[in-house]
Design an enzyme around this catalytic site. Sequence first.
Site, PDB file in Angstrom:
ATOM      1  N   ASP A 101       0.841  -1.196   0.000  1.00  0.00           N
ATOM      2  CA  ASP A 101       0.000   0.000   0.000  1.00  0.00           C
ATOM      3  C   ASP A 101       0.874   1.244   0.000  1.00  0.00           C
ATOM      4  OD1 ASP A 101      -2.763   1.277   0.559  1.00  0.00           O
ATOM      5  OD2 ASP A 101      -1.421   2.241   2.000  1.00  0.00           O
ATOM      6  N   TYR A 122       2.943   9.762  -0.099  1.00  0.00           N
ATOM      7  CA  TYR A 122       4.019   9.195   0.723  1.00  0.00           C
ATOM      8  C   TYR A 122       5.416   9.422   0.120  1.00  0.00           C
ATOM      9  CZ  TYR A 122       0.036   6.508   2.613  1.00  0.00           C
ATOM     10  OH  TYR A 122      -1.181   6.126   3.129  1.00  0.00           O
ATOM     11  N   LYS A 133      -2.684   5.878  -4.393  1.00  0.00           N
ATOM     12  CA  LYS A 133      -3.824   6.791  -4.169  1.00  0.00           C
ATOM     13  C   LYS A 133      -3.651   8.131  -4.873  1.00  0.00           C
ATOM     14  CE  LYS A 133      -3.896   4.702   0.398  1.00  0.00           C
ATOM     15  NZ  LYS A 133      -2.526   4.619   0.888  1.00  0.00           N
ATOM     16  N   HIS A 146      -7.742   9.322  -2.327  1.00  0.00           N
ATOM     17  CA  HIS A 146      -7.157   9.345  -0.980  1.00  0.00           C
ATOM     18  C   HIS A 146      -8.063  10.035   0.051  1.00  0.00           C
ATOM     19  CE1 HIS A 146      -2.950   9.216   1.080  1.00  0.00           C
ATOM     20  NE2 HIS A 146      -3.893   8.981   1.952  1.00  0.00           N
TER      21      HIS A 146
END
Length: 323
Positions: free
Chosen positions: A57, A62, A91, A124
């Site tokens: 994930d 990120y 996402k 997201h």
Amino acid sequence: QVERQSLSQKMGKPMRTIPCGRLQMPMVGLGTWQANDPKEFEAALNQALDIGYRHIDTAAFYDNEHIIGKIINQWICSEKLKRDDLFIVTKLPIQGIHRDRVEKYLCQSLEKLCLDCLDLYLIHFPYGKTESTKEVVYEKADHKGIWQAMEKQVEAGRTKTIGISNFSISQIDNILKFCKIKPANLQIENHVFLQQPELVQFCHQNGIGVTAYSPLGSPHFNTFLKHLGLKERNLVNVLTNPVVAEIAKKHCKSNAQVALRFLIQRNLAVIPKSTTPERLKSNFDLFDFCLSDQEMKKLETLDIGEEARICDWKFFPKIEEHP
Ligand code: NAP
């Protein structure tokens, strides 16, 4: 699906899955938020793949898709893995939450991940932001337009399934009214202190799989707040809770394993983040014990609802409460 199972059986590890649209999603995935140190994260990814993790994930937010892309590409090129053995989730970032920007951000993620197609692409957040980095203005997101743009990505072959994250029952219900392709998965914060039973039940009744994020109570959340220059918060502590600890002792398991197993037995996928070798291993070892009905009930009583929410998004300017 058959291939994925035979591979895991060959490795001697039963891999459990939940439905995700036309796919099956491995129930235990690797969370990667705040895994940004390239050396440490590359080593953790290699180790996770060795252990048997196949579900990873990530998110544009990120800033580590390129590291994941590098490592999975090495595994695929050296024929240690086939692309179809993996289940890769990323996402749409907050600045991409607009009908005209979905394709651009998905293509950027694919490039960084060195992939032609994702297994699951999630929106997201249920709200958006302008693309300008100077101006932080949260737009009321046009969920219909964005979802239609997400559906086009499936039709174009850029992702096999699509889903949502941090959406409420009414926001999901709204999507269900106009969608051509149903959301395959909802990713939400879920742990012993924030169980969200109504939201989980709503999704399961509507054939939407649920993934629990921050399943260990995100003990590194304050590091993130500190990094943003924000005040640390007094957060719930899943890993030191005495009820969790007592059950763990009885099963000769770690507190983390019990916290994760509790979610698995509620039919949720879990995506614990770790870059620590021993934890990566134990977080994946969840299928050789079973919590009794009585233990499940005891853990259910720990739910304190909204008060326990860790990711409340208040670190985003202009976000007053969880949507
Ligand atoms: P988490 O998985 O609940 O906790 C991760 C933290 O716990 C890390 O600091 C990790 O440290 C530590 N840890 C891991 N295993 C442990 C163990 N067995 N014993 C003790 N400590 C342990 O928190 P999270 O990262 O917030 O959530 C998991 C994933 O969900 C994220 O990484 C991300 O992929 C996803 N997520 C999604 C959203 C969203 O909006 N959709 C929001 C938050 C998170 P070490 O790494 O040092 O081992």
